[in-house]
Design a protein around this motif. Sequence first.
Motif, PDB file in Angstrom:
ATOM      1  N   TYR A  10       1.283   3.709  -6.046  1.00 52.64           N
ATOM      2  CA  TYR A  10       0.250   2.751  -5.628  1.00 52.64           C
ATOM      3  C   TYR A  10       0.351   2.466  -4.137  1.00 52.64           C
ATOM      4  CZ  TYR A  10      -1.390  -2.036  -4.741  1.00 52.64           C
ATOM      5  OH  TYR A  10      -1.961  -3.157  -4.196  1.00 52.64           O
ATOM      6  N   MET A  11       1.563   2.209  -3.643  1.00 53.45           N
ATOM      7  CA  MET A  11       1.736   1.919  -2.228  1.00 53.45           C
ATOM      8  C   MET A  11       1.407   3.125  -1.359  1.00 53.45           C
ATOM      9  SD  MET A  11       2.298  -1.219  -1.767  1.00 53.45           S
ATOM     10  CE  MET A  11       2.677  -1.086  -0.017  1.00 53.45           C
ATOM     11  N   GLN A  12       1.726   4.320  -1.830  1.00 47.35           N
ATOM     12  CA  GLN A  12       1.368   5.528  -1.081  1.00 47.35           C
ATOM     13  C   GLN A  12      -0.147   5.665  -0.964  1.00 47.35           C
ATOM     14  OE1 GLN A  12       3.319   8.841  -2.987  1.00 47.35           O
ATOM     15  NE2 GLN A  12       5.375   8.119  -2.435  1.00 47.35           N
TER      16      GLN A  12
ATOM     17  N   LYS B 230     -13.267  -6.774  -3.943  1.00 49.41           N
ATOM     18  CA  LYS B 230     -13.726  -6.404  -2.601  1.00 49.41           C
ATOM     19  C   LYS B 230     -12.564  -5.925  -1.738  1.00 49.41           C
ATOM     20  CE  LYS B 230     -17.654  -9.621  -2.575  1.00 49.41           C
ATOM     21  NZ  LYS B 230     -18.210 -10.857  -1.972  1.00 49.41           N
ATOM     22  N   LEU B 231     -11.418  -6.583  -1.882  1.00 49.87           N
ATOM     23  CA  LEU B 231     -10.269  -6.244  -1.051  1.00 49.87           C
ATOM     24  C   LEU B 231      -9.714  -4.851  -1.327  1.00 49.87           C
ATOM     25  CD1 LEU B 231      -8.335  -9.650  -1.048  1.00 49.87           C
ATOM     26  CD2 LEU B 231      -9.519  -8.588   0.873  1.00 49.87           C
ATOM     27  N   VAL B 232      -9.885  -4.356  -2.555  1.00 56.03           N
ATOM     28  CA  VAL B 232      -9.379  -3.017  -2.861  1.00 56.03           C
ATOM     29  C   VAL B 232     -10.468  -1.947  -2.788  1.00 56.03           C
ATOM     30  CG1 VAL B 232      -7.538  -3.892  -4.338  1.00 56.03           C
ATOM     31  CG2 VAL B 232      -9.721  -3.252  -5.356  1.00 56.03           C
ATOM     32  N   SER B 233     -11.684  -2.352  -2.464  1.00 54.73           N
ATOM     33  CA  SER B 233     -12.778  -1.385  -2.391  1.00 54.73           C
ATOM     34  C   SER B 233     -12.629  -0.500  -1.161  1.00 54.73           C
ATOM     35  CB  SER B 233     -14.130  -2.105  -2.345  1.00 54.73           C
ATOM     36  OG  SER B 233     -14.331  -2.701  -1.076  1.00 54.73           O
ATOM     37  N   SER B 234     -13.395   0.564  -1.123  1.00 58.09           N
ATOM     38  CA  SER B 234     -13.340   1.498   0.000  1.00 58.09           C
ATOM     39  C   SER B 234     -13.909   0.904   1.277  1.00 58.09           C
ATOM     40  CB  SER B 234     -14.098   2.783  -0.353  1.00 58.09           C
ATOM     41  OG  SER B 234     -15.458   2.492  -0.633  1.00 58.09           O
ATOM     42  N   ALA B 235     -14.548  -0.263   1.188  1.00 61.17           N
ATOM     43  CA  ALA B 235     -15.164  -0.878   2.364  1.00 61.17           C
ATOM     44  C   ALA B 235     -14.150  -1.162   3.466  1.00 61.17           C
ATOM     45  CB  ALA B 235     -15.886  -2.164   1.963  1.00 61.17           C
ATOM     46  N   LEU B 236     -12.894  -1.419   3.084  1.00 60.71           N
ATOM     47  CA  LEU B 236     -11.865  -1.727   4.072  1.00 60.71           C
ATOM     48  C   LEU B 236     -11.026  -0.508   4.454  1.00 60.71           C
ATOM     49  CD1 LEU B 236     -10.568  -5.196   2.800  1.00 60.71           C
ATOM     50  CD2 LEU B 236     -12.212  -4.726   4.614  1.00 60.71           C
ATOM     51  N   ASP B 237     -11.307   0.635   3.862  1.00 59.56           N
ATOM     52  CA  ASP B 237     -10.555   1.847   4.165  1.00 59.56           C
ATOM     53  C   ASP B 237     -10.949   2.394   5.535  1.00 59.56           C
ATOM     54  OD1 ASP B 237      -9.633   1.538   1.615  1.00 59.56           O
ATOM     55  OD2 ASP B 237     -10.601   3.326   0.800  1.00 59.56           O
ATOM     56  N   PHE B 238     -10.014   3.072   6.180  1.00 58.53           N
ATOM     57  CA  PHE B 238     -10.340   3.799   7.396  1.00 58.53           C
ATOM     58  C   PHE B 238     -11.037   5.108   7.012  1.00 58.53           C
ATOM     59  CE2 PHE B 238      -7.042   0.923   8.812  1.00 58.53           C
ATOM     60  CZ  PHE B 238      -7.524   0.509  10.052  1.00 58.53           C
ATOM     61  N   GLU B 239     -11.831   5.626   7.911  1.00 59.42           N
ATOM     62  CA  GLU B 239     -12.651   6.805   7.589  1.00 59.42           C
ATOM     63  C   GLU B 239     -11.809   8.017   7.226  1.00 59.42           C
ATOM     64  OE1 GLU B 239     -15.477   7.727  10.590  1.00 59.42           O
ATOM     65  OE2 GLU B 239     -16.482   5.778  10.506  1.00 59.42           O
ATOM     66  N   ARG B 240     -10.662   8.148   7.867  1.00 59.33           N
ATOM     67  CA  ARG B 240      -9.835   9.330   7.630  1.00 59.33           C
ATOM     68  C   ARG B 240      -8.462   8.915   7.125  1.00 59.33           C
ATOM     69  NH1 ARG B 240      -8.923  12.657  12.885  1.00 59.33           N
ATOM     70  NH2 ARG B 240      -7.524  10.897  13.281  1.00 59.33           N
ATOM     71  N   ALA B 241      -7.979   9.574   6.090  1.00 55.75           N
ATOM     72  CA  ALA B 241      -6.643   9.296   5.570  1.00 55.75           C
ATOM     73  C   ALA B 241      -5.602   9.679   6.617  1.00 55.75           C
ATOM     74  CB  ALA B 241      -6.411  10.080   4.279  1.00 55.75           C
ATOM     75  N   THR B 242      -4.642   8.800   6.838  1.00 60.29           N
ATOM     76  CA  THR B 242      -3.618   9.014   7.854  1.00 60.29           C
ATOM     77  C   THR B 242      -2.259   8.634   7.298  1.00 60.29           C
ATOM     78  OG1 THR B 242      -5.215   8.438   9.594  1.00 60.29           O
ATOM     79  CG2 THR B 242      -2.890   8.449  10.202  1.00 60.29           C
ATOM     80  N   HIS B 243      -1.248   9.434   7.598  1.00 60.24           N
ATOM     81  CA  HIS B 243       0.117   9.100   7.169  1.00 60.24           C
ATOM     82  C   HIS B 243       0.729   8.151   8.185  1.00 60.24           C
ATOM     83  CE1 HIS B 243       3.938   9.606   5.128  1.00 60.24           C
ATOM     84  NE2 HIS B 243       4.507   9.762   6.317  1.00 60.24           N
ATOM     85  N   PRO B 244       1.306   7.036   7.749  1.00 57.08           N
ATOM     86  CA  PRO B 244       1.845   6.071   8.710  1.00 57.08           C
ATOM     87  C   PRO B 244       3.091   6.573   9.433  1.00 57.08           C
ATOM     88  CG  PRO B 244       2.380   5.412   6.457  1.00 57.08           C
ATOM     89  CD  PRO B 244       1.427   6.573   6.351  1.00 57.08           C
TER      90      PRO B 244
ATOM     91  N   PRO C 254      -3.499  -5.072   7.137  1.00 53.71           N
ATOM     92  CA  PRO C 254      -2.461  -5.773   6.376  1.00 53.71           C
ATOM     93  C   PRO C 254      -3.025  -6.744   5.349  1.00 53.71           C
ATOM     94  CG  PRO C 254      -2.645  -6.677   8.594  1.00 53.71           C
ATOM     95  CD  PRO C 254      -3.512  -5.458   8.558  1.00 53.71           C
ATOM     96  N   LYS C 255      -2.900  -6.398   4.087  1.00 56.84           N
ATOM     97  CA  LYS C 255      -3.350  -7.241   2.987  1.00 56.84           C
ATOM     98  C   LYS C 255      -2.186  -7.471   2.018  1.00 56.84           C
ATOM     99  CE  LYS C 255      -7.644  -7.381   4.373  1.00 56.84           C
ATOM    100  NZ  LYS C 255      -8.213  -8.638   4.916  1.00 56.84           N
ATOM    101  N   GLU C 256      -2.416  -8.290   1.010  1.00 56.66           N
ATOM    102  CA  GLU C 256      -1.375  -8.639   0.043  1.00 56.66           C
ATOM    103  C   GLU C 256      -1.255  -7.549  -1.026  1.00 56.66           C
ATOM    104  OE1 GLU C 256      -2.264 -12.531  -1.449  1.00 56.66           O
ATOM    105  OE2 GLU C 256      -2.286 -13.424   0.555  1.00 56.66           O
ATOM    106  N   TYR C 257      -0.824  -6.376  -0.621  1.00 51.10           N
ATOM    107  CA  TYR C 257      -0.777  -5.245  -1.543  1.00 51.10           C
ATOM    108  C   TYR C 257       0.186  -5.449  -2.708  1.00 51.10           C
ATOM    109  CZ  TYR C 257      -3.334  -3.009   2.235  1.00 51.10           C
ATOM    110  OH  TYR C 257      -4.266  -2.713   3.204  1.00 51.10           O
ATOM    111  N   LEU C 258       1.159  -6.356  -2.558  1.00 50.79           N
ATOM    112  CA  LEU C 258       2.113  -6.613  -3.642  1.00 50.79           C
ATOM    113  C   LEU C 258       1.756  -7.862  -4.441  1.00 50.79           C
ATOM    114  CD1 LEU C 258       5.491  -5.615  -1.952  1.00 50.79           C
ATOM    115  CD2 LEU C 258       4.109  -4.312  -3.569  1.00 50.79           C
TER     116      LEU C 258
ATOM    117  N   ILE D   4      -3.102  -5.653  -7.349  1.00 51.33           N
ATOM    118  CA  ILE D   4      -2.759  -4.446  -8.107  1.00 51.33           C
ATOM    119  C   ILE D   4      -3.667  -4.299  -9.322  1.00 51.33           C
ATOM    120  CG2 ILE D   4      -0.945  -3.303  -9.442  1.00 51.33           C
ATOM    121  CD1 ILE D   4       1.106  -4.671  -7.590  1.00 51.33           C
ATOM    122  N   ARG D   5      -3.948  -5.412 -10.012  1.00 56.69           N
ATOM    123  CA  ARG D   5      -4.838  -5.362 -11.175  1.00 56.69           C
ATOM    124  C   ARG D   5      -6.245  -4.904 -10.779  1.00 56.69           C
ATOM    125  NH1 ARG D   5      -1.542  -9.659 -13.467  1.00 56.69           N
ATOM    126  NH2 ARG D   5      -2.500 -11.219 -12.105  1.00 56.69           N
ATOM    127  N   ALA D   6      -6.738  -5.386  -9.646  1.00 57.09           N
ATOM    128  CA  ALA D   6      -8.058  -4.973  -9.179  1.00 57.09           C
ATOM    129  C   ALA D   6      -8.063  -3.482  -8.843  1.00 57.09           C
ATOM    130  CB  ALA D   6      -8.466  -5.795  -7.955  1.00 57.09           C
TER     131      ALA D   6
END
Length: 259
Positions: free
Chosen positions: A80-82, A10-24, A54-58, A63-65
């Motif tokens: 992956y981080m990009q 669930k944490l890596v699903s698109s449900a938590l993504d913002f609608e538009r891709a943005t460069h930080p 902010p999630k535990e991306y590392l 990463i496996r999910a």
Amino acid sequence: MSDGQSLFDKLVSSALDFERATHPNFRYVILSSPRCGSSLLAGMLTSTQQAGCPKEYLNRDYIRAYLKQSGLSDTPLPAYMQEMERRRTSPNGLFGVKLHWEHFVDIYGVKGGLKREGIDFIQSMDRVIRICRKDKISQAISYYIAIQTNRWVELPGQASNRESSSNDRIGFDPMRITSLLNALVVQEVSWQRFCRQHSIDPVDVCYETLVADYDAESRRVLGCLGLDKSMTIPQPPIKKQATELNAELRSRYLDYVGV
């Protein structure tokens, strides 16, 4: 599928993504340890829709999910981080990462120290936040229960059967609790030492202060990220998980160690 696997899916699903891709244009990291309130802090930041997600991306489970959902067998960490940055940067350009010491060392640790890439990763952040919990015994008890039940976070409105089922199977294990307490202290001290050695001046957050004055402490953190402190602060995004069992085990442990 276990609850843990389902959670990371669930944490890596698109449900938590913002609608538009943005460069930080502003990156921050939350340095933490298990059960110190980092999920509460990160959840608050996410709920504003202005501080990334902010999630535990590392975390390797994360990463496996991601690899599973992407149909990949492996991927370079920078790529992956990009991808996470592309999906989880808020429209105003903020991207955040929540990072336990154990996950940091798992990814960047080498015999006798840390890879330069790991040090650079933290030093490249525009802001470093460090959250700690004063009551280390309660933290260890919470960690112990979470491991036993495999329940790490509960959302408002989410039904919980901890009281009726899982708690019945949790016994008092002072050796295990002591081991976890030691591990938590090591993680916190390791972050302190890391920041000192690499001249990093973090924004310090205390779990007890965050809980006692959620609104004011949330606004202070938002201000440290350059955000509007007058914005509406959503209600806490996760439920308090402590029950009578936490108090009971804490009391028994204090009695065991003679406090």
